[in-house]
Motif scaffolding. Structure first.
Motif, short mmCIF file in Angstrom:
data_model
loop_
_atom_site.label_atom_id
_atom_site.label_comp_id
_atom_site.label_asym_id
_atom_site.label_seq_id
_atom_site.Cartn_x
_atom_site.Cartn_y
_atom_site.Cartn_z
N ASP A 341 0.83 -1.20 0.00
CA ASP A 341 -0.10 0.00 -0.01
C ASP A 341 0.94 1.31 0.04
O ASP A 341 0.39 2.31 -0.39
N GLN A 342 2.05 1.17 0.52
CA GLN A 342 2.97 2.41 0.56
C GLN A 342 3.61 2.36 -0.78
O GLN A 342 4.62 3.51 -0.96
N GLY A 343 3.64 1.48 -1.81
CA GLY A 343 4.35 1.61 -2.88
C GLY A 343 5.62 1.03 -2.77
O GLY A 343 6.68 1.22 -3.78
N TRP A 344 5.99 0.20 -1.84
CA TRP A 344 7.26 -0.71 -1.53
C TRP A 344 7.22 -1.89 -2.41
O TRP A 344 6.23 -2.42 -2.43
N ILE A 345 8.45 -2.14 -2.81
CA ILE A 345 8.44 -3.45 -3.62
C ILE A 345 8.19 -4.70 -2.59
O ILE A 345 9.14 -4.95 -1.54
N THR A 346 7.42 -5.53 -2.81
CA THR A 346 7.32 -6.63 -1.95
C THR A 346 8.23 -7.78 -2.18
O THR A 346 8.72 -7.93 -3.35
N TYR A 347 8.10 -8.85 -1.48
CA TYR A 347 9.02 -10.00 -1.65
C TYR A 347 8.67 -10.47 -3.02
O TYR A 347 9.47 -11.02 -3.64
N GLN A 348 7.32 -10.91 -3.71
CA GLN A 348 6.92 -11.28 -4.60
C GLN A 348 7.29 -10.35 -5.80
O GLN A 348 7.83 -10.74 -7.00
N GLY A 349 7.43 -9.03 -5.87
CA GLY A 349 7.85 -8.09 -6.89
C GLY A 349 9.22 -8.05 -7.00
O GLY A 349 9.68 -8.04 -8.14
N TYR A 350 9.94 -8.34 -5.69
CA TYR A 350 11.45 -8.50 -5.79
C TYR A 350 11.92 -9.67 -6.53
O TYR A 350 12.83 -9.63 -7.46
N LEU A 351 11.45 -10.86 -6.25
CA LEU A 351 11.71 -12.04 -7.26
C LEU A 351 11.23 -11.94 -8.58
O LEU A 351 11.86 -12.36 -9.34
N SER A 352 9.99 -11.24 -8.86
CA SER A 352 9.49 -10.83 -10.13
C SER A 352 10.59 -10.02 -10.93
O SER A 352 10.79 -10.57 -12.08
N GLN A 353 11.09 -9.05 -10.34
CA GLN A 353 11.99 -8.27 -11.19
C GLN A 353 13.24 -8.86 -11.41
O GLN A 353 13.86 -8.94 -12.54
N TRP A 354 13.91 -10.06 -10.60
CA TRP A 354 14.91 -10.57 -10.80
C TRP A 354 14.48 -11.75 -11.92
O TRP A 354 15.45 -11.98 -13.02
N THR A 355 13.57 -12.06 -11.86
CA THR A 355 13.12 -13.32 -12.85
C THR A 355 13.08 -12.83 -14.25
O THR A 355 13.25 -13.12 -15.41
N LEU A 356 12.23 -11.41 -14.41
CA LEU A 356 12.14 -10.69 -15.63
C LEU A 356 13.81 -10.26 -16.19
O LEU A 356 13.91 -10.36 -17.43
N THR A 357 14.69 -9.87 -15.25
CA THR A 357 15.87 -9.41 -15.90
C THR A 357 16.46 -10.62 -16.35
O THR A 357 17.18 -10.74 -17.39
N THR A 358 16.44 -11.78 -15.54
CA THR A 358 17.15 -13.11 -16.28
C THR A 358 16.58 -13.43 -17.36
O THR A 358 17.34 -13.80 -18.54
N TYR A 359 15.33 -13.45 -17.89
CA TYR A 359 14.77 -13.71 -19.09
C TYR A 359 15.09 -12.58 -20.15
O TYR A 359 15.18 -13.18 -21.32
N LEU A 360 15.02 -11.29 -19.88
CA LEU A 360 15.26 -10.51 -20.82
C LEU A 360 16.74 -10.19 -20.91
O LEU A 360 17.27 -9.78 -22.50
N ASP A 361 17.48 -10.10 -20.11
CA ASP A 361 18.81 -9.50 -20.24
C ASP A 361 19.63 -10.68 -19.25
O ASP A 361 19.97 -10.11 -18.04
N VAL A 362 20.26 -11.70 -19.48
CA VAL A 362 20.80 -12.74 -18.65
C VAL A 362 22.18 -11.92 -18.39
O VAL A 362 22.69 -12.51 -17.34
N GLN A 363 22.83 -11.21 -19.36
CA GLN A 363 24.13 -10.81 -18.88
C GLN A 363 24.16 -9.79 -17.91
O GLN A 363 24.82 -9.64 -17.03
N ARG A 364 23.02 -9.16 -17.96
CA ARG A 364 22.86 -7.90 -16.80
C ARG A 364 22.60 -8.70 -15.47
O ARG A 364 23.04 -8.43 -14.39
N CYS A 365 22.09 -9.78 -15.57
CA CYS A 365 21.61 -10.63 -14.24
C CYS A 365 22.96 -11.23 -13.72
O CYS A 365 23.04 -11.04 -12.50
N LEU A 366 23.67 -11.59 -14.63
CA LEU A 366 24.90 -12.31 -14.18
C LEU A 366 25.78 -11.16 -13.42
O LEU A 366 26.53 -11.37 -12.45
N GLU A 367 25.83 -9.98 -14.04
CA GLU A 367 26.40 -8.80 -13.49
C GLU A 367 26.09 -8.54 -12.09
O GLU A 367 26.67 -8.37 -11.10
N TYR A 368 24.80 -8.38 -12.00
CA TYR A 368 23.89 -8.27 -10.73
C TYR A 368 24.32 -9.10 -9.63
O TYR A 368 24.67 -8.77 -8.45
N LEU A 369 24.39 -10.57 -10.01
CA LEU A 369 24.75 -11.47 -8.95
C LEU A 369 26.02 -11.50 -8.62
O LEU A 369 26.44 -11.92 -7.51
N GLY A 370 26.97 -11.09 -9.67
CA GLY A 370 28.27 -10.90 -9.27
C GLY A 370 28.63 -9.76 -8.25
O GLY A 370 29.48 -10.09 -7.23
#
Length: 686
Positions: A341-370
């Motif tokens: 309700d406050q506009g903060w990223i929930t746990y589900q939204g947090y995992l969703s953004q990571w999943t989306l980044t992995t699907y669309l730009d896996v090199q960026r995801c590898l960089e973030y995990l690094g």
């Protein structure tokens, strides 16, 4: 030298301790600029030998300059030139890494006193000088030490770590060690406890510290700092102090071992090989995070969610990304994933953004995990171990099953048709409670469940869609029921791009709460869908008080997962699998067969009952006749026997035949009922 004496200048560069020339550092350019007093446009491999007259030099001494080229001269020629030289100019390019220098005083056996008192001030004045050593080749004094210091100067240089003038670590070193501290602080309490210190020690040096050794380290920090140890754990200040102490005592290798284990190079930058490990992705394959990666990301979320509200506040998000050199998530992320309700990223939204980044730009995801230290914390060779590469989509279609858990839906529609509303409703937002800007030109959204993730992207079609735009698992065509020209756009896109495609499509009748206008097209939306064997247009609106219904998204997910099954919906379109099976079950032919089957079963049951009754009566008469021997002999000799042995034998034969048919009928009935029940269960699950 005196007047008339020539000075031989030799230009060479050190390479592995051998004075050979290295190209591209500017040796020849220096000589030609001296002669012509301007920078040459064309520089040869080697300048000709030049002699400067004595009358043009300040010291009135003629100077003979000899250039060296690695491409044209051998090491033997270089040695010959060096042996004749009075001075050697060692040239290096300052934009390259500076080579550490070691001052070596040889032939110490010929003097009785040491020259270190004279050399040490020079070493302290120039930071490029790593160390000074006196040796004697004749007496073998400090020979091994000399080459040890040479190797150490290359492998563990002081320059990038420490500033001798200020007697403290350089900012780049402090920044790198601060990131290492935060990555190693597994519970994010700002202190490295004994468990975390042991994990850090085992990670960097392949062995834990003994309990007494841990206490000794903390005692050293306590003696020198008041806030270096808190709650019996090492703070960031204490951690930095320890490494400063290592460097000051000449133990650079300790700090360099830690830095290199966490991915840093000699310039204290993260290696490209560390941030972007090799990952082969064949064509028509997608990338997803595996189970271990989700567990790691969950631990990262938990350690930064300090108030335990299952959401990340802006301060918590900022703290999470302190180990990054930049902020990877902007404010737009809050509009594309689930928030509270406050506009903060929930746990589900947090995992969703990571999943989306992995699907669309896996090199960026590898960089973030690094940056987060995945390979160190999870003890993997690289962050590529966190990625699953799915098999080719064509194989999924051939086998009629998929192992993928992330699917992509492209939303297409004319301007103002309701694409943004459809995407925001995907996140549970309606127009009344959570209004948004319609000027958004591109929205990514993701629905994350334990079993499946569904990525959606909005497109505004003008004249052309690229292959990347068309690379999706399902297409959603949105038109405004209140706009008479809205459907024409969807029909045009479908006929141009998807009519002959295997990608399933769904038509969405957006803003269904408004008056439905007649579309300016040759066919109505319903007739168009029937003609092209599409599901009827689905009415949809987000102008509701409650959260929008997600049934449409479930249907889209089903279409994406099972494009081969043509399971577009549970409807009456008479084209999908469900409708065909329902029509067969309700057909007149099947009803007649079922009635005939019931009639045969009932008749058989009636015949079996009659035979059983006849058999009982036969047994009763036999018992009555057995009472009287006379009557029994008369009865047995009589030729008229309405219930004799022959009749009884015939009844038993008929009974066996009837029992067989009864069992067969019951078995067929049970088989049919079980088969139909199984079909309904599977269909319901889908």
């Amino acid at each position: 030298g005196g007047e008339g004496r020539q000075h031989h200048l030799r230009h060479a560069d050190p390479q592995h301790g051998v004075p050979t020339g290295v190209s591209k550092v500017g040796k020849t350019s220096l000589i030609m600029s001296l002669v012509s007093e301007e920078f040459p446009d064309d520089v040869p491999l080697r300048a000709e030998e030049i002699t400067i007259p004595a009358d043009v030099t300040p010291e009135r001494v003629p100077t003979h300059i000899v250039d060296y080229s690695e491409a044209e001269q051998s090491d033997e020629q270089l040695y010959q030139e060096i042996s004749k030289a009075n001075v050697i100019c060692i040239v290096y390019s300052v934009n390259n890494k500076k080579v550490p220098l070691i001052l070596v005083g040889n032939k110490s056996d010929l003097v009785e006193h040491s020259s270190m008192e004279t050399i040490l001030p020079i070493m302290n004045q120039y930071s490029d000088i790593e160390t000074c050593v006196e040796c004697s080749a004749k007496n073998l004094k400090n020979i091994s030490e000399l080459f040890y210091y040479a190797q150490k100067a290359v492998l563990h240089p002081t320059g990038p770590l420490y500033c001798p003038e200020e007697k403290e670590m350089k900012p780049s070193c402090i920044k790198s060690l601060t990131r290492i501290f935060k990555v190693s602080d597994l519970d994010n309490d700002g202190i490295l406890n004994d468990k975390e210190l042991n994990f850090f020690q085992r990670t960097c040096f392949n062995m834990p510290l003994a309990p007494q050794a841990l206490e000794d380290v903390k005692n050293v920090v306590r003696k020198n700092m008041t806030d270096g140890v808190e709650d019996n754990g090492l703070t960031l200040k204490g951690f930095l102090f320890l490494h400063t102490l290592f460097i000051q005592r000449g133990r650079h290798e300790t700090t360099w071992t830690v830095l290199r284990r966490f991915g840093y190079d000699d310039d204290l930058e993260l290696h490209q090989e560390y941030l972007f490990p090799l990952l082969k992705i064949p064509a028509d394959c997608t990338t997803e995070l595996n189970h271990n990666a989700y567990l790691f990301l969950q631990s990262v979320f938990d350690k930064h969610d300090k108030d335990r509200d299952c959401a990340l506040s802006p301060e918590e998000v900022k703290d999470l990304f302190k180990v990054f050199p930049y902020m990877p998530w902007g404010p737009d992320v809050n509009n594309t994933v689930c928030t509270n309700d406050q506009g903060w990223i929930t746990y589900q939204g947090y995992l969703s953004q990571w999943t989306l980044t992995t699907y669309l730009d896996v090199q960026r995801c590898l960089e973030y995990l690094g940056y987060l230290g995945y390979s160190i914390i999870c003890e993997q060779e690289s962050q590529a171990a966190a990625i699953t590469v799915t098999r080719n989509k064509r194989i999924d279609l051939q086998k009629k099953q998929t192992q993928r858990s992330v699917f992509r839906c492209n939303i297409l529609g004319a301007r103002g048709s309701g694409k943004t509303s459809f995407l925001q409703a995907f996140l549970g937002r309606n127009l009344l409670v959570s209004p948004w800007s319609y000027r958004t030109t591109g929205v990514y959204s993701l629905w994350h469940t334990p079993a499946i993730c569904f990525a959606m992207q909005k497109y505004i079609y003008f004249d052309f869609l690229s292959e990347e735009d068309l690379a999706c698992d399902v297409v959603c065509l949105v038109y405004d029921v209140n706009n008479p020209r809205s459907f024409e756009y969807c029909a045009k896109v479908y006929k141009q791009y998807f009519m002959d495609s295997k990608t399933p499509c769904m038509m969405i009748a957006s803003k269904s709460d408004l008056h439905e206008a007649r579309q300016h097209y040759s066919l109505t939306p319903l007739d168009f869908c029937r003609k092209n064997k599409l599901h009827p247009p689905q009415p949809w609106t987000c102008n509701t008080v409650d959260a929008p219904n997600k049934d449409l998204y479930t249907k889209l997910t089903t279409m994406a997962m099972y494009p081969h099954a043509k399971l577009r919906c549970m409807c009456t379109c008479n084209r999908c699998t469900f409708c065909i099976c329902q029509n067969i079950l309700r057909s007149q032919l099947l009803t007649n067969i079922k009635a005939k089957f019931y009639s045969v079963v009932l008749n058989r049951l009636h015949d079996v009952g009659a035979y059983l009754l006849a058999d009982e009566e036969c047994s009763l008469i036999q018992q009555v006749h057995a009472i009287s021997n006379v009557e029994e002999s008369i009865y047995m000799e009589s030729s008229v026997q309405p219930y004799g042995p022959q009749a009884r034998h015939m009844a038993q034969a008929d009974l066996k035949s009837s029992t067989f048919w009864l069992r067969a009928s019951v078995g067929a009935t049970v088989f049919a009922v079980l088969g139909f029940a199984m079909y309904r269960a599977i269909l319901k699950q889908r």
